[in-house]
Design an enzyme around this catalytic site. Structure first.
Site, PDB file in Angstrom:
ATOM      1  N   CYS A 125     -24.927   3.340 -31.099  1.00 49.18           N
ATOM      2  CA  CYS A 125     -24.973   1.878 -30.993  1.00 49.18           C
ATOM      3  C   CYS A 125     -25.474   1.182 -32.258  1.00 49.18           C
ATOM      4  O   CYS A 125     -25.041   0.068 -32.574  1.00 49.18           O
ATOM      5  CB  CYS A 125     -25.808   1.485 -29.785  1.00 49.18           C
ATOM      6  SG  CYS A 125     -24.971   1.892 -28.242  1.00 49.18           S
ATOM      7  N   ASP A 184     -31.129  -1.497 -28.179  1.00 47.06           N
ATOM      8  CA  ASP A 184     -31.144  -0.638 -26.984  1.00 47.06           C
ATOM      9  C   ASP A 184     -32.386   0.245 -26.827  1.00 47.06           C
ATOM     10  O   ASP A 184     -32.270   1.421 -26.447  1.00 47.06           O
ATOM     11  CB  ASP A 184     -29.884   0.240 -26.970  1.00 47.06           C
ATOM     12  CG  ASP A 184     -28.592  -0.562 -26.945  1.00 47.06           C
ATOM     13  OD1 ASP A 184     -28.669  -1.804 -26.900  1.00 47.06           O
ATOM     14  OD2 ASP A 184     -27.506   0.047 -26.988  1.00 47.06           O
ATOM     15  N   LYS A 196     -25.028  -5.982 -23.674  1.00 48.74           N
ATOM     16  CA  LYS A 196     -23.741  -5.605 -24.282  1.00 48.74           C
ATOM     17  C   LYS A 196     -23.100  -4.470 -23.486  1.00 48.74           C
ATOM     18  O   LYS A 196     -23.755  -3.468 -23.189  1.00 48.74           O
ATOM     19  CB  LYS A 196     -23.945  -5.218 -25.750  1.00 48.74           C
ATOM     20  CG  LYS A 196     -24.863  -4.029 -25.989  1.00 48.74           C
ATOM     21  CD  LYS A 196     -25.050  -3.849 -27.491  1.00 48.74           C
ATOM     22  CE  LYS A 196     -25.738  -2.566 -27.862  1.00 48.74           C
ATOM     23  NZ  LYS A 196     -25.206  -1.333 -27.341  1.00 48.74           N
TER      24      LYS A 196
HETATM   25  N1  TIU Z   1     -27.395   2.767 -27.357  1.00 50.20           N
HETATM   26  C1  TIU Z   1     -26.627   3.829 -27.609  1.00 50.20           C
HETATM   27  O1  TIU Z   1     -26.648   4.378 -28.711  1.00 50.20           O
HETATM   28  N2  TIU Z   1     -25.833   4.305 -26.579  1.00 50.20           N
HETATM   29  C2  TIU Z   1     -25.464   5.627 -26.434  1.00 50.20           C
HETATM   30  O2  TIU Z   1     -24.742   5.961 -25.513  1.00 50.20           O
HETATM   31  N3  TIU Z   1     -25.959   6.507 -27.348  1.00 50.20           N
HETATM   32  C3  TIU Z   1     -25.805   7.871 -27.358  1.00 50.20           C
HETATM   33  O3  TIU Z   1     -26.221   8.495 -28.325  1.00 50.20           O
HETATM   34  N4  TIU Z   1     -25.241   8.472 -26.295  1.00 50.20           N
END
Ligand code: TIU
Length: 227
Positions: free
Chosen positions: A167, A29, A134
């Protein structure tokens, strides 16, 4: 170094041994929605500048993986434009400035193919690399990741990306339960909350590596000098 050679790097809680031909790098991500102002991360009230700091290290890690012919996988947290894959519980949680699907300066927040949902330019996937969209925090949930790894005989995973305790950690725990040996690259992951990054590193490698291993990128780069 040949792709069938067994390689070992210094890691915690113990050395980590892997074979390049059976190894994948999963970059979680590294999207504008989390790293740049105006996206999902900032809508939740976070200081996104902490995440941008790791981009050069992730770029170096990607270069290493590409040079050594590892499978390279990028993930994106994203939802369909009609939000059919976004549970109301996720969309309605908390009191963000803008919710998933609302329009922000980089397009609709956390929606597939909107400008903000793209991986940052420096880390853009190359042709032939897998990109996994995802809908959840974990990279295995409701995706084809498990099948993609299985069909290539992958057994060992290196994880990088954001955020460490959300994530990245969720994906690493999913991988652990599926039988993969996983290593989290310490300086190629970041959190909006630095204490949570540190806690995650400690948790992963505690109890003899209950979730997996951690090591800095330098531990990998030392392989260049020793092989
Ligand atoms: N990619 C991921 O970690 N999504 C989140 O929403 N992370 C947060 O720390 N909010």
């Amino acid at each position: 170094m040949t792709s069938a050679q067994m390689l070992t790097i210094d890691a915690q809680p113990s050395p980590f041994t892997f074979e390049a031909a059976k190894t994948a790098l999963i970059v979680i991500d590294m999207q504008r929605d989390f790293i740049e102002p105006g996206g999902f991360g900032e809508s939740l009230g976070n200081d996104v500048s902490l995440l941008a700091e790791i981009v050069p290290t992730v770029a170096d890690l990607l270069a290493f993986a590409r040079l050594h012919d590892w499978l390279v996988i990028h993930t994106r947290e994203s939802h369909a434009a009609d939000l059919s894959d976004c549970p109301p519980a996720k969309r309605l949680r908390g009191a963000p400035n803008a919710r998933i699907g609302d329009t922000g300066p980089m397009g609709r927040i956390l929606i597939r193919d909107e400008p903000g949902n793209a991986i940052v330019d420096t880390l853009a996937p190359l042709a032939g690399e897998l990109v996994i969209d995802k809908p959840g925090k974990g990279a295995f949930y409701a995706t084809r990741l498990g099948e993609e790894l299985a069909m290539r005989g992958i057994t060992h995973l290196f994880f990088a990306g954001v955020t460490t305790e959300v994530c990245v950690q969720t994906s690493m725990r999913e991988a652990n339960d599926r039988g993969y040996d996983s290593l989290l690259v310490e300086d190629a992951t970041a959190s909006y909350i630095p204490a949570f990054k540190q806690a995650t590193l400690d948790m992963v490698r505690s109890q003899g590596g209950i979730v997996g291993w951690t090591a800095p990128l330098s531990a990998l780069l030392q392989l260049e000098e020793t092989h």
